[in-house]
Design an enzyme around this catalytic site. Structure first.
Site, short mmCIF file in Angstrom:
data_model
loop_
_atom_site.label_atom_id
_atom_site.label_comp_id
_atom_site.label_asym_id
_atom_site.label_seq_id
_atom_site.Cartn_x
_atom_site.Cartn_y
_atom_site.Cartn_z
N ASN A 9 0.86 -1.18 0.00
CA ASN A 9 0.00 0.00 0.00
C ASN A 9 0.90 1.23 0.00
OD1 ASN A 9 -1.91 1.98 0.37
ND2 ASN A 9 -2.40 1.42 2.49
N TRP A 10 1.05 1.81 -1.18
CA TRP A 10 1.97 2.96 -1.31
C TRP A 10 1.37 4.25 -0.77
CZ3 TRP A 10 4.10 2.21 -7.03
CH2 TRP A 10 4.96 1.09 -7.05
N LYS A 11 0.10 4.25 -0.47
CA LYS A 11 -0.59 5.45 0.04
C LYS A 11 -0.32 6.66 -0.89
CE LYS A 11 -0.15 3.55 4.63
NZ LYS A 11 -0.19 3.77 6.06
N HIS A 94 -9.71 1.30 4.85
CA HIS A 94 -8.43 1.53 5.52
C HIS A 94 -8.67 2.52 6.67
CE1 HIS A 94 -4.34 2.78 6.31
NE2 HIS A 94 -3.94 1.69 5.68
N GLU A 96 -7.07 4.98 7.67
CA GLU A 96 -6.85 6.39 7.31
C GLU A 96 -8.08 6.95 6.60
OE1 GLU A 96 -3.13 5.72 5.35
OE2 GLU A 96 -2.19 5.30 7.27
N GLU A 166 -5.91 -4.50 10.64
CA GLU A 166 -4.88 -3.50 10.88
C GLU A 166 -5.18 -2.74 12.17
OE1 GLU A 166 -2.81 -2.40 6.95
OE2 GLU A 166 -4.55 -1.12 7.15
N GLY A 172 1.68 2.54 10.77
CA GLY A 172 2.58 3.67 10.58
C GLY A 172 3.25 4.15 11.86
N SER A 212 2.91 -1.79 10.72
CA SER A 212 4.36 -1.80 10.97
C SER A 212 4.98 -3.18 10.76
CB SER A 212 4.66 -1.26 12.37
OG SER A 212 4.20 0.07 12.47
N GLY A 233 2.55 -1.01 4.52
CA GLY A 233 2.60 0.41 4.18
C GLY A 233 4.04 0.85 3.99
N GLY A 234 4.63 1.41 5.03
CA GLY A 234 5.98 2.00 4.95
C GLY A 234 7.02 1.09 4.30
#
Ligand code: PEP
Length: 248
Positions: A9-11, A94, A96, A166, A172, A212, A233-234
């Site tokens: 997930n590159w956001k 998600h 976010e 999640e 994150g 994470s 994610g990251g």
């Protein structure tokens, strides 16, 4: 038989150049795998990622879609537009999106139905806050998100659903759920699926962990009986880290 899946997930990250370089790097370094590998770039880069990954084992996901198929919704993107691009998946719910854009379970139920109606598969995310976990409300919280956002679907639709667990306190933040916490929640989700749809659907649905996840903790998390892969994610912004997680 359920699949093992890892999603990048590159956001809202990467320039056009970075995005195409990262995609090409992942493709060129990826070893043959029986896992499903999915990249979810920004809307703007979907076309180029679809083109780059054509004829490869990588599938492409959008990070969101609107609940209506078309209409006067300035700035929005519909599931039918995404399907026309040749996408396989869309991520919905998600944390976010839930937090920053107020997406609630009833809106997500409409988005899920809209995406499925256009032939997209859905990665439906759920997760609890730290307060909910500390107060012991975490299991009920997830049950509610599943019941209100997903369980309007008939059993036959569930083959096109992947669930992403999640915990919001882990997304994150650099804090990861322990493998025991992840396993407990994944088993809870599978049991909720079984109560609603029966043992076969519960057994065949992939449930991914996100929060994470890194090359150093992926192996232990993915070794849990009910963890079928990860939503990353990251660490998905670096090809080597992402591929190390895929290989875990
Ligand atoms: C995510 O946003 O889906 C996620 C899991 O992020 P991170 O890996 O950075 O915690």
């Amino acid at each position: 038989m359920r699949k093992q899946i890892v999603v990048a997930n590159w956001k809202m990250n990467n320039s056009p150049t970075q995005s195409s370089q990262l995609c090409s790097l992942i493709l060129s370094k990826m070893r043959p795998t029986d896992k499903e590998v999915i990249i979810a770039p920004s809307y703007l880069y979907l076309n180029s990622v679809v083109a780059t990954t054509q004829n490869s084992i990588i599938k492409v996901a959008a990070q969101n879609c609107h609940q209506e198929i078309s209409g006067a919704y300035t700035g929005e993107v519909s599931a039918s537009m995404l399907a026309d691009l040749g996408l396989d998946y869309v991520i919905l719910g998600h944390s976010e999106r839930r937090y920053y854009y107020g997406e609630d379970n009833s809106l997500l139920a409409k988005k899920v139905s809209s995406a499925l109606s256009q032939g997209l598969k859905v990665i439906y995310c759920c997760g609890e806050t730290l307060d909910q976990r500390i107060s012991g409300a975490h299991l009920d919280r997830i049950t509610k998100q599943l019941t209100e956002g997903l369980f309007h679907l008939p059993a036959k639709a569930m083959k096109n659903i992947v669930i992403g667990y999640e915990p919001i306190w882990a997304v994150g933040t650099g804090i990861t759920a322990t493998s025991a916490q992840a396993q407990e929640m994944h088993a809870h989700i599978r049991s909720a699926l079984s109560d609603k749809y029966g043992a076969d659907v519960a057994h065949d649905t992939s449930i991914l962990y996100g929060g994470s996840c890194t090359p150093s903790n992926a192996k232990e998390l993915f070794a849990q009986k009910d963890v079928d892969g990860g939503l990353i994610g990251g660490a998905s912004l670096n090809a080597d880290d992402f591929l190390a997680i895929v290989n875990a």
